[in-house]
Design a protein around this motif. Structure first.
Motif, PDB file in Angstrom:
ATOM      1  N   TRP A 237       0.802  -1.190   0.080  1.00 25.80           N
ATOM      2  CA  TRP A 237      -0.067   0.106  -0.050  1.00 25.80           C
ATOM      3  C   TRP A 237       0.896   1.340  -0.047  1.00 25.80           C
ATOM      4  O   TRP A 237       0.473   2.189  -0.713  1.00 25.80           O
ATOM      5  N   ARG A 263      -6.994  -6.319   2.395  1.00 24.26           N
ATOM      6  CA  ARG A 263      -7.547  -5.158   2.759  1.00 24.26           C
ATOM      7  C   ARG A 263      -6.593  -4.027   2.994  1.00 24.26           C
ATOM      8  O   ARG A 263      -6.675  -2.993   2.546  1.00 24.26           O
ATOM      9  N   GLY A 266      -4.679  -3.290  -0.244  1.00 22.79           N
ATOM     10  CA  GLY A 266      -5.597  -3.245  -1.521  1.00 22.79           C
ATOM     11  C   GLY A 266      -5.351  -4.041  -2.477  1.00 22.79           C
ATOM     12  O   GLY A 266      -5.262  -3.541  -3.858  1.00 22.79           O
ATOM     13  N   ARG A 297      -1.761  -4.733  -6.662  1.00 20.03           N
ATOM     14  CA  ARG A 297      -2.403  -3.663  -6.585  1.00 20.03           C
ATOM     15  C   ARG A 297      -3.189  -3.407  -7.764  1.00 20.03           C
ATOM     16  O   ARG A 297      -2.658  -3.595  -8.734  1.00 20.03           O
TER      17      ARG A 297
END
Length: 358
Positions: A237, A263, A266, A297
């Motif tokens: 992230w 989560r 991402g 991602r």
């Protein structure tokens, strides 16, 4: 005889139900968290034991009623965990229909198993698959020498070949230039995490390779594994570049820490909406679950994701091909409130266990 068999089926159903629900406990105990792996097998066995108990009809109605409630609760929990990885669920990474050859990158991941000696099978697979990046795990001095012919095809080779913990060697072979390459050992673990920038003509990428220890023994809880997964998500992230996370996660994708990693980062899981696609155990007929993967991602589009033929290891290789110029809209799991706080708590526990700042 029938009553005895019915009681045995009921006892088996009770044990399966309890084993199914134990991972609800907030614990790092290896034997509890290991029960997250065989959820598909547990669900199937619960149905079979319940049918056997009812068909034999030799157990009291009160006990049968409570066992049925337990079976429904366990199956509901399995269904909730497994749902994202069934073909009826939403596809997280729809296929990209077209992509120029120069905009593609292929990644092959293989846990070779340290005592496997079938190097020719590995070399033949690479000749056939021709990946741009090949991440090999559980490598050691023997594999370092056996894979030396790859130097003719892969000009960029980085490796960690430990002297002692040979389960956790790691090699990355790349046809593309690499920069900012480093092996890290977070939380004083002996399991390497590899970080590298991949200089593809279409885009600069951040590659993260990992292979944490599985929950397998009293002195090997899930603390360091969980922290490593969450760290990979946080690093993915944080980078401004398109990020690829690949390796043997030693966690089933439906396990709560694996989902939290997605989560936090991402990250897109190509298995979501397609089925579990097991990569382990290649040598078992029914105890199978997905451990090896390639995640990314959103940005790159998915051209292919496949489980490849076995190469003498207990893990099957995994290959993903991405289009770096983009593709269809992708659907990483939405973050939950408290994910960051839970990750920090896991990092703190790992620092206490490993004696490192991570």
């Amino acid at each position: 005889m029938r009553r005895g068999l019915a009681i045995a089926a009921g006892a088996g159903l009770a044990l399966l139900g309890a084993a199914s629900l134990l991972p609800l406990l907030e614990t790092d105990a290896w034997w509890v968290r290991y029960l997250d792996f065989p959820r598909m097998q547990f669900a199937g066995l619960i149905v079979l034991f319940w049918i056997a108990m009812v068909a034999l009809g030799g157990i009291g109605h009160g006990a049968a009623r409570w066992l049925t409630v337990l079976a429904i609760a366990a199956l509901s929990y399995h269904g909730w965990r497994l749902w994202p990885y069934q073909p009826l669920a939403q596809v997280a990474a729809p296929m990209t229909e077209s992509c120029a050859p120069g905009d593609r990158i292929s990644v092959l991941v293989a846990n070779l198993r340290r005592d496997n000696r079938d190097a020719e099978a590995v070399l033949a697979l690479l000749r056939d698959a021709e990946p741009d990046l090949f991440l090999a795990m559980e490598t050691g001095p023997w594999w370092d020498e056996a894979l030396a012919p790859l130097g003719e095809t892969y000009p960029e080779i980085v490796q960690h070949v430990p002297k002692d913990a040979t389960h956790y060697g790691m090699h990355l072979y790349s046809k593309l230039p690499l920069e900012r390459v480093e092996f890290r050992f977070p939380f004083a673990s002996d399991t390497p995490m590899l970080f590298a920038d991949v200089l593809h003509p279409a885009a600069r990428l951040r590659f993260i390779g990992l292979h944490p220890r599985p929950p397998l023994a009293p002195d090997q809880p899930t603390t360091l594994r969980d922290a490593t997964l969450l760290l990979a998500g946080r690093e993915a992230w944080a980078t401004p570049l398109p990020a690829i996370v690949a390796g043997d996660l030693n966690a089933a994708p439906w396990e709560r820490t694996a989902r939290r990693m997605l989560r936090l980062g991402g990250l897109v899981d190509p298995r979501a909406g397609r089925g579990p696609m097991p990569s382990f155990d290649a040598q078992s007929a029914w105890m199978k679950w997905p451990l090896d993967t390639v995640l990314w991602r959103p940005g790159p589009g998915l051209m292919a994701f496949e489980i490849l033929p076995e190469v003498g290891s207990d893990h099957l290789p995994v290959r993903a091909e991405l289009c770096l110029t983009g593709g269809a809209t992708q659907h990483p799991p939405a973050p939950y409130p408290g994910d960051a706080e839970e990750a920090e708590a896991t990092f703190a526990a790992a620092r206490r266990l490993g004696g490192s700042d991570g």
